[in-house]
Write an enzyme that holds these catalytic residues in place. Structure first.
Site, PDB file in Angstrom:
ATOM      1  N   GLU A 297      -0.295  -2.274   2.701  1.00 44.62           N
ATOM      2  CA  GLU A 297       0.238  -2.359   1.340  1.00 44.62           C
ATOM      3  C   GLU A 297       0.626  -3.800   1.074  1.00 44.62           C
ATOM      4  O   GLU A 297       1.192  -4.479   1.930  1.00 44.62           O
ATOM      5  CB  GLU A 297       1.476  -1.475   1.192  1.00 44.62           C
ATOM      6  CG  GLU A 297       2.173  -1.633  -0.144  1.00 44.62           C
ATOM      7  CD  GLU A 297       3.528  -0.950  -0.223  1.00 44.62           C
ATOM      8  OE1 GLU A 297       4.177  -1.065  -1.281  1.00 44.62           O
ATOM      9  OE2 GLU A 297       3.946  -0.319   0.763  1.00 44.62           O
ATOM     10  N   ILE A 298       0.345  -4.257  -0.114  1.00 43.02           N
ATOM     11  CA  ILE A 298       0.841  -5.538  -0.611  1.00 43.02           C
ATOM     12  C   ILE A 298       1.739  -5.197  -1.786  1.00 43.02           C
ATOM     13  O   ILE A 298       1.362  -4.410  -2.664  1.00 43.02           O
ATOM     14  CB  ILE A 298      -0.311  -6.449  -1.082  1.00 43.02           C
ATOM     15  CG1 ILE A 298      -1.319  -6.710   0.039  1.00 43.02           C
ATOM     16  CG2 ILE A 298       0.239  -7.756  -1.660  1.00 43.02           C
ATOM     17  CD1 ILE A 298      -0.762  -7.495   1.223  1.00 43.02           C
TER      18      ILE A 298
END
Length: 192
Positions: free
Chosen positions: A143-144
């Site tokens: 995840e960013i």
């Protein structure tokens, strides 16, 4: 001899009930191909390949940047890795990296033809977190996010939040060419 209640080493004496953690050091990932994973983590996420101890006599690599390491280990068995077609489910296991510009990361993913899922989470205080979910070459989800947009508040009496000290652990040595050097701090007192 130190007395009870005095500072020990370079940390303050803490209650025996408090964990003595400073920060996340590294995440270890099994790989189908260490080379492919090195390419992904350096080119997509900006990690830097660093030397690892010679005593580690198995196929692997260490990467480092942003105050955290990624340790890659060649998997002896594909059964231990996620199925390549398992999809992108934000509720599944993943590691999340904070970024300043989710849009810039999204553009990089598009340029590199990496499939991703985009999501926005709003909180009651009016903040919103932008999130991108995608898989590394071995199917581990990443995840960013821009999670700084939502303030962390301890829930109930679960304890107090501790932030990492104003130094880098492990120390990073950078010479004038950006390569390996000594472990001395930079001009502003912070390690690079």
């Amino acid at each position: 001899m130190e007395k009870k209640g005095e500072a020990i080493g370079n940390r303050e004496n803490t209650s025996k009930d408090e964990p003595l953690l400073m920060a996340l050091n590294h995440v270890s990932r099994l790989c189908r191909s260490v080379k492919d994973s090195i390419d992904f983590y350096t080119k997509v996420l900006g990690f830097v390949l660093v030397e690892r101890p010679l005593a580690l006599d198995f196929d692997g690599a260490w990467l480092f940047n942003y105050g955290v390491g990624i340790h890659l280990v060649q998997s002896p068995d594909d059964e231990r890795l996620p199925r390549p077609d398992h999809g992108l489910d934000p509720m599944d296991n993943h590691i999340s990296f904070q970024c300043e510009d989710v849009g810039a990361v999204e553009e990089r993913l598009k340029e590199m033809n990496i499939k991703y899922k985009k999501r926005t989470v709003k909180d009651e205080g009016g903040g919103a977190i932008g999130q991108l979910f995608f898989n590394d070459p071995d199917g581990f989800m990443i995840e960013i996010c821009n999670c700084e947009n939502v303030k962390l508040r301890p829930a109930g009496s679960s304890g107090r939040i501790k932030l990492p000290p104003g130094r880098h652990n492990p120390p990073v040595g950078i010479d004038s060419n950006g390569g390996r050097g000594d472990d001395s701090p930079s001009r502003d007192g912070e390690s690079q």
